[in-house]
Design a protein around this motif. Structure first.
Motif, PDB file in Angstrom:
ATOM      1  N   ASP A  80       0.827  -1.207   0.000  1.00 37.04           N
ATOM      2  CA  ASP A  80       0.000   0.000   0.000  1.00 37.04           C
ATOM      3  C   ASP A  80       0.860   1.254   0.000  1.00 37.04           C
ATOM      4  N   GLU A  81       0.188   2.415   0.090  1.00 35.40           N
ATOM      5  CA  GLU A  81       0.891   3.693  -0.024  1.00 35.40           C
ATOM      6  C   GLU A  81       1.856   3.943   1.133  1.00 35.40           C
ATOM      7  N   THR A  82       1.624   3.289   2.263  1.00 37.85           N
ATOM      8  CA  THR A  82       2.505   3.479   3.415  1.00 37.85           C
ATOM      9  C   THR A  82       3.709   2.550   3.371  1.00 37.85           C
ATOM     10  N   GLY A  83       3.745   1.653   2.387  1.00 38.84           N
ATOM     11  CA  GLY A  83       4.827   0.688   2.298  1.00 38.84           C
ATOM     12  C   GLY A  83       4.530  -0.639   2.956  1.00 38.84           C
ATOM     13  N   LYS A  84       3.337  -0.795   3.492  1.00 39.98           N
ATOM     14  CA  LYS A  84       2.963  -2.045   4.157  1.00 39.98           C
ATOM     15  C   LYS A  84       2.613  -3.112   3.134  1.00 39.98           C
ATOM     16  N   ILE A  85       3.144  -4.319   3.342  1.00 41.81           N
ATOM     17  CA  ILE A  85       2.813  -5.443   2.476  1.00 41.81           C
ATOM     18  C   ILE A  85       1.448  -5.983   2.903  1.00 41.81           C
ATOM     19  N   ILE A  86       0.470  -5.835   2.038  1.00 46.80           N
ATOM     20  CA  ILE A  86      -0.893  -6.242   2.364  1.00 46.80           C
ATOM     21  C   ILE A  86      -1.094  -7.729   2.103  1.00 46.80           C
ATOM     22  N   GLU A  87      -0.516  -8.208   1.015  1.00 44.91           N
ATOM     23  CA  GLU A  87      -0.728  -9.605   0.632  1.00 44.91           C
ATOM     24  C   GLU A  87       0.456 -10.077  -0.214  1.00 44.91           C
ATOM     25  N   GLU A  88       0.694 -11.379  -0.176  1.00 41.31           N
ATOM     26  CA  GLU A  88       1.791 -11.975  -0.948  1.00 41.31           C
ATOM     27  C   GLU A  88       1.318 -13.299  -1.534  1.00 41.31           C
ATOM     28  N   VAL A  89       1.547 -13.479  -2.844  1.00 39.65           N
ATOM     29  CA  VAL A  89       1.137 -14.716  -3.519  1.00 39.65           C
ATOM     30  C   VAL A  89       2.265 -15.190  -4.431  1.00 39.65           C
TER      31      VAL A  89
ATOM     32  N   ALA B 275       0.996 -18.782 -10.505  1.00 38.99           N
ATOM     33  CA  ALA B 275       0.656 -20.165 -10.823  1.00 38.99           C
ATOM     34  C   ALA B 275       1.471 -20.652 -12.014  1.00 38.99           C
ATOM     35  N   GLU B 276       1.179 -21.872 -12.470  1.00 43.04           N
ATOM     36  CA  GLU B 276       1.903 -22.445 -13.607  1.00 43.04           C
ATOM     37  C   GLU B 276       1.769 -21.591 -14.856  1.00 43.04           C
ATOM     38  N   ASP B 277       0.617 -20.935 -14.973  1.00 43.68           N
ATOM     39  CA  ASP B 277       0.422 -20.063 -16.140  1.00 43.68           C
ATOM     40  C   ASP B 277       0.954 -18.659 -15.911  1.00 43.68           C
ATOM     41  N   GLY B 278       1.693 -18.457 -14.798  1.00 43.66           N
ATOM     42  CA  GLY B 278       2.306 -17.163 -14.511  1.00 43.66           C
ATOM     43  C   GLY B 278       1.361 -16.122 -13.945  1.00 43.66           C
ATOM     44  N   ALA B 279       0.124 -16.504 -13.634  1.00 44.59           N
ATOM     45  CA  ALA B 279      -0.896 -15.529 -13.252  1.00 44.59           C
ATOM     46  C   ALA B 279      -0.928 -15.291 -11.743  1.00 44.59           C
ATOM     47  N   TYR B 280      -1.356 -14.088 -11.378  1.00 46.82           N
ATOM     48  CA  TYR B 280      -1.615 -13.725  -9.980  1.00 46.82           C
ATOM     49  C   TYR B 280      -2.835 -12.811  -9.953  1.00 46.82           C
ATOM     50  N   THR B 281      -3.486 -12.706  -8.798  1.00 47.97           N
ATOM     51  CA  THR B 281      -4.659 -11.837  -8.639  1.00 47.97           C
ATOM     52  C   THR B 281      -4.708 -11.297  -7.219  1.00 47.97           C
ATOM     53  N   PHE B 282      -5.019 -10.015  -7.088  1.00 45.92           N
ATOM     54  CA  PHE B 282      -5.261  -9.390  -5.797  1.00 45.92           C
ATOM     55  C   PHE B 282      -6.617  -8.698  -5.816  1.00 45.92           C
ATOM     56  N   ASP B 283      -7.355  -8.776  -4.704  1.00 47.04           N
ATOM     57  CA  ASP B 283      -8.554  -7.971  -4.511  1.00 47.04           C
ATOM     58  C   ASP B 283      -8.146  -6.684  -3.808  1.00 47.04           C
ATOM     59  N   VAL B 284      -8.531  -5.534  -4.383  1.00 49.76           N
ATOM     60  CA  VAL B 284      -8.076  -4.245  -3.873  1.00 49.76           C
ATOM     61  C   VAL B 284      -9.248  -3.272  -3.751  1.00 49.76           C
ATOM     62  N   LYS B 285      -8.972  -2.114  -3.155  1.00 47.84           N
ATOM     63  CA  LYS B 285      -9.970  -1.066  -2.981  1.00 47.84           C
ATOM     64  C   LYS B 285      -9.899  -0.068  -4.133  1.00 47.84           C
ATOM     65  N   CYS B 286     -11.002   0.623  -4.353  1.00 44.75           N
ATOM     66  CA  CYS B 286     -11.032   1.663  -5.376  1.00 44.75           C
ATOM     67  C   CYS B 286     -10.272   2.905  -4.895  1.00 44.75           C
ATOM     68  N   SER B 287      -9.779   3.670  -5.850  1.00 44.34           N
ATOM     69  CA  SER B 287      -9.153   4.972  -5.594  1.00 44.34           C
ATOM     70  C   SER B 287      -8.004   4.892  -4.596  1.00 44.34           C
ATOM     71  N   LYS B 288      -7.206   3.836  -4.711  1.00 44.39           N
ATOM     72  CA  LYS B 288      -6.026   3.672  -3.874  1.00 44.39           C
ATOM     73  C   LYS B 288      -4.805   3.440  -4.760  1.00 44.39           C
ATOM     74  N   THR B 289      -3.641   3.796  -4.239  1.00 40.65           N
ATOM     75  CA  THR B 289      -2.397   3.573  -4.971  1.00 40.65           C
ATOM     76  C   THR B 289      -1.677   2.362  -4.380  1.00 40.65           C
ATOM     77  N   TYR B 290      -1.299   1.445  -5.253  1.00 43.09           N
ATOM     78  CA  TYR B 290      -0.626   0.220  -4.826  1.00 43.09           C
ATOM     79  C   TYR B 290       0.665   0.042  -5.622  1.00 43.09           C
TER      80      TYR B 290
ATOM     81  N   ILE C 163       3.062  -3.119  -6.985  1.00 43.65           N
ATOM     82  CA  ILE C 163       3.128  -4.561  -7.222  1.00 43.65           C
ATOM     83  C   ILE C 163       4.591  -4.911  -7.413  1.00 43.65           C
ATOM     84  N   LEU C 164       5.135  -5.770  -6.545  1.00 48.20           N
ATOM     85  CA  LEU C 164       6.542  -6.127  -6.594  1.00 48.20           C
ATOM     86  C   LEU C 164       6.674  -7.617  -6.871  1.00 48.20           C
TER      87      LEU C 164
END
Length: 639
Positions: free
Chosen positions: A452-461, A464-479, A481-482
């Motif tokens: 998140d904007e404060t530098g806190k790691i909210i989630e880590e995944v 998958a085999e197909d290289g995909a990832y997904t996060f559920d996030v809030k609207c109007s926020k800056t994130y 992705i590392l």
């Protein structure tokens, strides 16, 4: 003779205008605004309108929520008389806001600020904040509000919802057309009820409204604004001041005021109507609501000693059923304007409507923490709860985040309509694929972090085999992705989510391999001119070398360092050698065995990457390209 006749006509005309004005005033004072408008406008037609008539016309339209006409007459009054009272300037500003003319409203607000310093309605207004009304009218950034005009609304006024045990209580003017209220020429208000059913799809359906069960509550005059105790046995409601024979009672000025009454549920009917002891015949008391524990009653009154036109008060309900002394909630809530329709949610959030706090025009809905902690400035709920019209009677179930408001906004069916609302968090997704740079090979097992904007790691995944990832996030926020993977350079992307529910944002990650053929490839290790110190940016890049060597404990490397062409050739050869050894020293300082670095050697300017040889004029950036280091693998399973 002609002069005498003309004089007589002028006297008669003046007398008639005066009489019509007095008659209009009588209707106005008794809330007969439609008739008052008709009479005042007749005076205007005859060219006899003074400031009193013009401001009264403005008030009559203002009180009937016709902001466009109100603004017209207030503007006319202000243009013809510079000494118009500040109260009319404020109502003019409110009318301008209501019709969306914020620019002109700001001009007049500055004038009011200069003339009326200390007015509580000026708090929170900053003339330099041009975005303030944009903020109030824009969609909320972190939630989705669904607002629906309900099917049971009539062509008359319907407002003031209270839900208890799946029964919705509200006030409506859908009654007897034979007896109408002078204010709006609609029938007097009665309390109605209907059943609310929860459907399988999560929506609500409503039965047909019926008058409140029991003959004691609804009279031939106004009843509205219901509050019911938690046990469902006692109802508080507002009624016109009537006597034992169900006839209106008036004060010395001929005005009927409002009072709060209680009723008791016996079986399925409300009966035993009782007037509360702090009512009075000379002021109004109404709009009751209860605290979550039912030990405090909040209400609205225009009694003496208040701050504004109508204020919100509280009164303790004692265990024996008696009441304490009413107390004004003070200037954290009340202003010199109108505060009305209080409501306290189960979480003790205090809601009310006001035209005195910074608003979009007329009544807006606000919330306050006054019952929970040190009170702060009430917060305007903004759109879509508020509009340029009267928005009031907020009711919410703080657990389900569903509720009701009332409004006379123009898209409604009647004078006032009831709207249901549902508040949901505005959510989106960030999804993507991790790939390898150049080859675009899909990369599984990439660690992807949502920050998140404060530098806190909210989630880590992991991808998958197909290289995909997904996060559920809030609207109007800056994130941020590392993406990280052993033997690869990290990839970092920043995204600001929009204000759009359920939007899917695609952020692909591209990781560069650190090992390519017989080299560890990192960004160039640059040195300052004529120096061999390891810069911070160089240390950051050298950490990639450290990571690879830790990952592959058998790997042995050699280091080559190069300079630009500036300076003497022999000196540059020695300088580059110092740089190579400084690089090796840093890697060793990070815990890598010195035996794993076979050599660290400088080549001076003997292997330039561009045209910038001795005597060639080049920029600092061009020279810096030649100040670099290489890392060759000479023994490893990864060679």
């Amino acid at each position: 003779m002609k002069i005498k006749i003309l004089t007589l006509v002028l006297i008669l005309s003046s007398s008639l205008s005066f009489t019509q004005t007095k008659l209009a005033d009588k209707f106005f004072d008794n809330y007969g605004y439609l008739k008052a408008i008709e009479l005042y406008e007749k005076v205007v037609e005859k060219g006899k309108a003074d400031t009193h008539v013009l401001t009264r016309l403005g008030d009559a339209y203002y009180n009937n929520s016709n902001s466009e006409k109100a603004a017209y007459w207030y503007e006319k009054a202000l243009s013809e008389n510079k000494d118009v009272e500040a109260e009319y300037i404020y109502k003019y500003i409110q009318s301008l806001r209501s019709i969306g003319d914020y620019k002109k409203a700001d001009i007049w607000f500055k004038k009011l600020s200069e003339a009326q310093q200390g007015d509580s309605r000026l708090k929170g207004y900053n003339p330099d904040d041009v975005s303030i009304f944009d903020k109030l009218t824009s969609k909320n950034e972190d939630r989705v509000v669904t607002l629906e005009n309900l099917s049971f609304n009539s062509e008359k006024s319907d407002f003031g919802s209270f839900l208890h045990d799946n029964t919705l209580y509200f006030a409506s003017a859908r009654g007897d057309e034979k007896k109408v209220y002078n204010w709006n020429k609609e029938p007097f208000l009665d309390i109605f009820q209907l059943e609310v059913k929860q459907e399988e799809n999560g929506m609500e359906s409503y039965s047909s409204p019926i008058k409140l069960a029991g003959e004691d509550v609804n009279s031939i005059y106004h009843e509205a604004s219901v509050a019911i105790t938690n046990d469902g046995k006692t109802m508080y409601f507002t009624r016109d001041n009537v006597n034992d024979r169900n006839r209106l009672k008036y004060d010395k000025e001929g005005t009927t005021h409002l009072k709060i009454y209680t009723a008791t549920l016996k079986g399925k009917e409300w009966t035993n109507v009782t007037e509360l002891p702090f009512n009075d015949d000379v002021f109004s008391t109404g709009h009751p609501t209860l605290s979550p524990d039912n030990k405090t009653l909040f209400f609205v009154s225009d009694r003496d000693g208040g701050i504004g036109q109508t204020d919100i008060y509280s009164v303790k309900i004692n265990d024996d059923g008696s009441y304490g002394e009413p107390k004004n909630l003070g200037d954290k809530i009340n202003t010199e304007g109108r505060e009305m329709f209080p409501f306290v949610a189960k979480d003790s959030t205090f809601y009310f409507s006001s035209d005195g706090h910074l608003n979009l025009g007329l009544l807006d809905i606000f919330k306050s923490n006054i019952l929970k902690e040190e009170p702060t400035t009430p917060e305007n709920l903004g759109a879509p709860f508020n509009s340029g019209y009267d928005d009031f009677a907020y009711f919410i179930n703080s657990e389900t985040q569903k509720g009701y408001i009332s409004s006379n906004r123009p898209e409604g069916k009647g004078g006032d309509d009831i709207y249901s609302f549902n508040i949901e968090e505005c959510n989106q997704q960030i999804t993507g694929i991790a790939k390898e740079h150049r080859t675009e090979i899909i990369l599984a097992d990439v660690t992807v972090q949502l920050i998140d904007e404060t530098g806190k790691i909210i989630e880590e995944v992991l991808t998958a085999e197909d290289g995909a990832y997904t996060f559920d996030v809030k609207c109007s926020k800056t994130y941020t992705i590392l993406g990280t993977k052993p033997d690869y350079k990290e990839d970092k992307k920043t995204i600001t989510t929009a204000n759009e529910d359920k939007k899917v944002n695609t952020v692909d990650l591209v990781l560069q391999p650190l090992i390519l053929d017989s080299q560890i490839i990192i960004n160039p290790i640059f040195f300052d001119y004529d120096k061999s110190d390891i810069r911070t940016d160089a240390q950051y890049e050298l950490e990639n070398i450290v990571d690879v060597l830790r990952k592959h404990p058998e790997m042995i490397i050699k280091i080559e360092s190069h300079t630009d062409s500036r300076g003497r050739d022999k000196y540059n050869l020695k300088l580059s050698d110092r740089r190579a050894k400084s690089t090796a020293k840093y890697i060793i300082s990070r815990g890598i065995d010195a035996n794993r670095i076979e050599s660290a050697r400088g080549y001076g300017e003997t292997r330039l990457l561009n045209k910038c040889a001795n005597g060639v004029k080049c920029s600092e950036e061009e020279h810096q390209v030649n100040r670099r280091s290489y890392f060759y693998i000479i023994d490893s399973e990864k060679k």
